[in-house]
Design an enzyme around this catalytic site. Structure first.
Site, mmCIF file in Angstrom:
data_model
loop_
_atom_site.group_PDB
_atom_site.id
_atom_site.type_symbol
_atom_site.label_atom_id
_atom_site.label_comp_id
_atom_site.label_asym_id
_atom_site.label_seq_id
_atom_site.Cartn_x
_atom_site.Cartn_y
_atom_site.Cartn_z
ATOM 1 N N GLY A 48 0.774 -1.241 0.000
ATOM 2 C CA GLY A 48 0.000 0.000 0.000
ATOM 3 C C GLY A 48 0.801 1.284 0.000
ATOM 4 O O GLY A 48 0.374 2.290 -0.563
ATOM 5 N N GLU A 103 4.480 4.035 5.744
ATOM 6 C CA GLU A 103 3.225 3.262 5.682
ATOM 7 C C GLU A 103 2.131 4.068 5.000
ATOM 8 O O GLU A 103 2.153 5.300 5.013
ATOM 9 C CB GLU A 103 2.757 2.916 7.103
ATOM 10 C CG GLU A 103 3.293 1.628 7.656
ATOM 11 C CD GLU A 103 2.657 0.384 7.022
ATOM 12 O OE1 GLU A 103 2.110 0.471 5.911
ATOM 13 O OE2 GLU A 103 2.738 -0.680 7.652
ATOM 14 N N ASP A 107 -3.043 1.178 11.739
ATOM 15 C CA ASP A 107 -4.360 0.794 12.246
ATOM 16 C C ASP A 107 -4.191 0.369 13.712
ATOM 17 O O ASP A 107 -4.179 1.204 14.610
ATOM 18 C CB ASP A 107 -4.851 -0.355 11.348
ATOM 19 C CG ASP A 107 -6.338 -0.598 11.438
ATOM 20 O OD1 ASP A 107 -6.907 -0.371 12.509
ATOM 21 O OD2 ASP A 107 -6.930 -1.031 10.448
ATOM 22 N N LYS A 135 -5.161 5.838 12.310
ATOM 23 C CA LYS A 135 -6.425 5.661 13.027
ATOM 24 C C LYS A 135 -6.147 5.647 14.534
ATOM 25 O O LYS A 135 -5.946 4.561 15.111
ATOM 26 C CB LYS A 135 -7.079 4.333 12.623
ATOM 27 C CG LYS A 135 -7.651 4.327 11.219
ATOM 28 C CD LYS A 135 -8.366 3.006 10.940
ATOM 29 C CE LYS A 135 -9.091 3.055 9.607
ATOM 30 N NZ LYS A 135 -9.679 1.763 9.231
ATOM 31 N N PHE A 157 -13.706 2.692 6.372
ATOM 32 C CA PHE A 157 -13.059 1.961 5.282
ATOM 33 C C PHE A 157 -12.683 2.940 4.177
ATOM 34 O O PHE A 157 -13.544 3.631 3.639
ATOM 35 C CB PHE A 157 -14.011 0.876 4.781
ATOM 36 C CG PHE A 157 -13.385 -0.051 3.780
ATOM 37 C CD1 PHE A 157 -12.023 -0.345 3.809
ATOM 38 C CD2 PHE A 157 -14.155 -0.646 2.795
ATOM 39 C CE1 PHE A 157 -11.445 -1.199 2.895
ATOM 40 C CE2 PHE A 157 -13.594 -1.510 1.863
ATOM 41 C CZ PHE A 157 -12.240 -1.784 1.918
ATOM 42 N N ASP A 164 -6.115 -0.552 -0.889
ATOM 43 C CA ASP A 164 -6.838 -1.444 -1.799
ATOM 44 C C ASP A 164 -8.166 -1.928 -1.245
ATOM 45 O O ASP A 164 -8.450 -1.800 -0.054
ATOM 46 C CB ASP A 164 -5.972 -2.670 -2.098
ATOM 47 C CG ASP A 164 -5.894 -3.627 -0.913
ATOM 48 O OD1 ASP A 164 -5.652 -3.163 0.217
ATOM 49 O OD2 ASP A 164 -6.102 -4.835 -1.113
ATOM 50 N N ARG A 170 -5.952 0.547 -5.907
ATOM 51 C CA ARG A 170 -4.803 1.255 -5.325
ATOM 52 C C ARG A 170 -4.427 2.457 -6.188
ATOM 53 O O ARG A 170 -3.774 3.381 -5.721
ATOM 54 C CB ARG A 170 -3.590 0.327 -5.239
ATOM 55 C CG ARG A 170 -3.731 -0.828 -4.264
ATOM 56 C CD ARG A 170 -2.366 -1.494 -4.082
ATOM 57 N NE ARG A 170 -2.442 -2.819 -3.511
ATOM 58 C CZ ARG A 170 -2.488 -3.110 -2.210
ATOM 59 N NH1 ARG A 170 -2.469 -2.139 -1.335
ATOM 60 N NH2 ARG A 170 -2.534 -4.345 -1.787
HETATM 61 C C1 PRP Z 1 -1.976 -2.577 5.945
HETATM 62 C C2 PRP Z 1 -1.128 -1.326 6.032
HETATM 63 C C3 PRP Z 1 -0.198 -1.637 7.156
HETATM 64 C C4 PRP Z 1 -1.034 -2.510 8.062
HETATM 65 C C5 PRP Z 1 -1.586 -1.670 9.167
HETATM 66 O O1 PRP Z 1 -1.329 -3.509 5.142
HETATM 67 O O2 PRP Z 1 -0.449 -1.065 4.841
HETATM 68 O O3 PRP Z 1 0.963 -2.328 6.723
HETATM 69 O O4 PRP Z 1 -2.110 -3.041 7.278
HETATM 70 O O5 PRP Z 1 -2.305 -2.444 10.097
HETATM 71 P P1 PRP Z 1 -1.842 -2.580 11.601
HETATM 72 O O6 PRP Z 1 -1.486 -1.232 12.122
HETATM 73 O O7 PRP Z 1 -3.091 -3.139 12.272
HETATM 74 O O8 PRP Z 1 -0.692 -3.536 11.680
HETATM 75 P P2 PRP Z 1 -2.051 -4.754 4.451
HETATM 76 O O9 PRP Z 1 -1.774 -5.984 5.282
HETATM 77 O O10 PRP Z 1 -3.483 -4.425 4.192
HETATM 78 O O11 PRP Z 1 -1.243 -4.946 3.109
HETATM 79 P P3 PRP Z 1 -1.120 -3.994 1.819
HETATM 80 O O12 PRP Z 1 -0.280 -2.799 2.222
HETATM 81 O O13 PRP Z 1 -0.437 -4.846 0.824
HETATM 82 O O14 PRP Z 1 -2.514 -3.569 1.396
#
Ligand code: PRP
Length: 180
Positions: A48, A103, A107, A135, A157, A164, A170
Site C-alpha cells: 500500500g 506506511e 491501524d 487511526k 473503510f 486497496d 490502489r
Molecule cells: C496494511 C497497512 C499496514 C497494516 C496496518 O497492510 O499497509 O501495513 O495493514 O495495520 P496494523 O497497524 O493493524 O498492523 P495490508 O496488510 O493491508 O497490506 P497492503 O499494504 O499490501 O494492502
C-alpha cells in the site's frame, strides 16, 4: 464530489489529490527539517505505501537518502500472537542507520510495533514512522504512533492512493471513504 462503486459498496471522495499533495508536503517538510545533515534510510512497507512513498521522497528538500522496500504479513501462531513473516525481506543493512518506516495506514499498530523492534534489534540508530493515514482510535501499541501523519481518520473503510479493496483500486488518485 467524485464517487466510486466497488464490489457493491459506494465510496465518496474524501481527500482530493490537492489535499493529499498538501498533506504529503507537510510531512515532507517536517522530515526535511528533522533529518537535515543525516542520511536516512526509508523503508517502505509494501504494497500500500508505494504511492505515498513515491510522492513523499520527491517532496523532501535537501535530504540525502536511500529507499528500500519490504513486505510483511502478521499471522497468529500457536503460542505467540502477531508473528511477523517477511514476504519480501529487507535488502539493506539498517545497522547504525536512521530508519524512517513508510506506511499508507497505521491501524492497530501491530505491524509497526514489530518492525520497530526488528530494526532496533538489527542495530538501527533510530526508527521513526511516516504514515499517510493514522487511526488513533484503533491503536493498540503505544510505540506505534506515527511520528509524521498525513491525515488522521476514524475507523472507516478507505480506498485509493495505495489503499486497496481486495487488491484493486490502489491506483485511484484520491482517497475515498465508504458511504454507509
Ligand atoms: C496494511 C497497512 C499496514 C497494516 C496496518 O497492510 O499497509 O501495513 O495493514 O495495520 P496494523 O497497524 O493493524 O498492523 P495490508 O496488510 O493491508 O497490506 P497492503 O499494504 O499490501 O494492502
Amino acid at each position: 464530489m467524485r464517487t466510486i462503486d466497488e464490489q457493491g459498496y459506494h465510496f465518496e471522495e474524501w481527500l482530493t489529490p490537492e489535499q493529499i499533495r498538501a498533506d504529503v508536503q507537510q510531512v515532507a517538510d517536517r522530515i526535511s527539517a528533522d533529518y537535515k545533515g543525516k542520511e536516512p534510510l526509508f523503508v517502505v512497507v509494501l504494497n500500500g505505501a508505494f504511492v505515498f512513498a513515491a510522492d513523499l521522497i520527491r517532496a523532501l528538500k535537501n535530504v540525502r537518502c536511500e529507499i528500500t522496500f519490504i513486505r510483511v504479513s502478521s499471522y497468529w501462531g500457536m503460542s505467540s500472537k502477531g508473528q511477523l513473516e517477511f514476504i519480501v525481506p529487507l535488502q539493506q543493512v539498517v545497522d547504525q542507520r536512521d530508519v524512517v518506516i513508510v506506511e499508507d495506514i497505521v491501524d492497530t499498530g501491530l505491524t509497526i510495533h514489530q518492525l520497530k523492534a526488528h530494526f532496533r534489534a538489527l542495530g538501527a540508530t533510530s526508527t521513526r514512522v511516516a504514515s499517510m493515514l493514522f487511526k488513533p482510535n484503533k491503536l493498540e501499541y503505544e510505540d506505534s504512533k506515527p511520528d509524521y501523519v498525513g491525515h488522521e481518520i476514524t475507523d472507516e473503510f478507505v480506498i485509493g492512493y495505495g489503499l486497496d479493496f481486495d487488491g484493486f483500486v490502489r491506483n485511484l488518485d484520491a482517497i475515498y471513504k465508504v458511504k454507509e
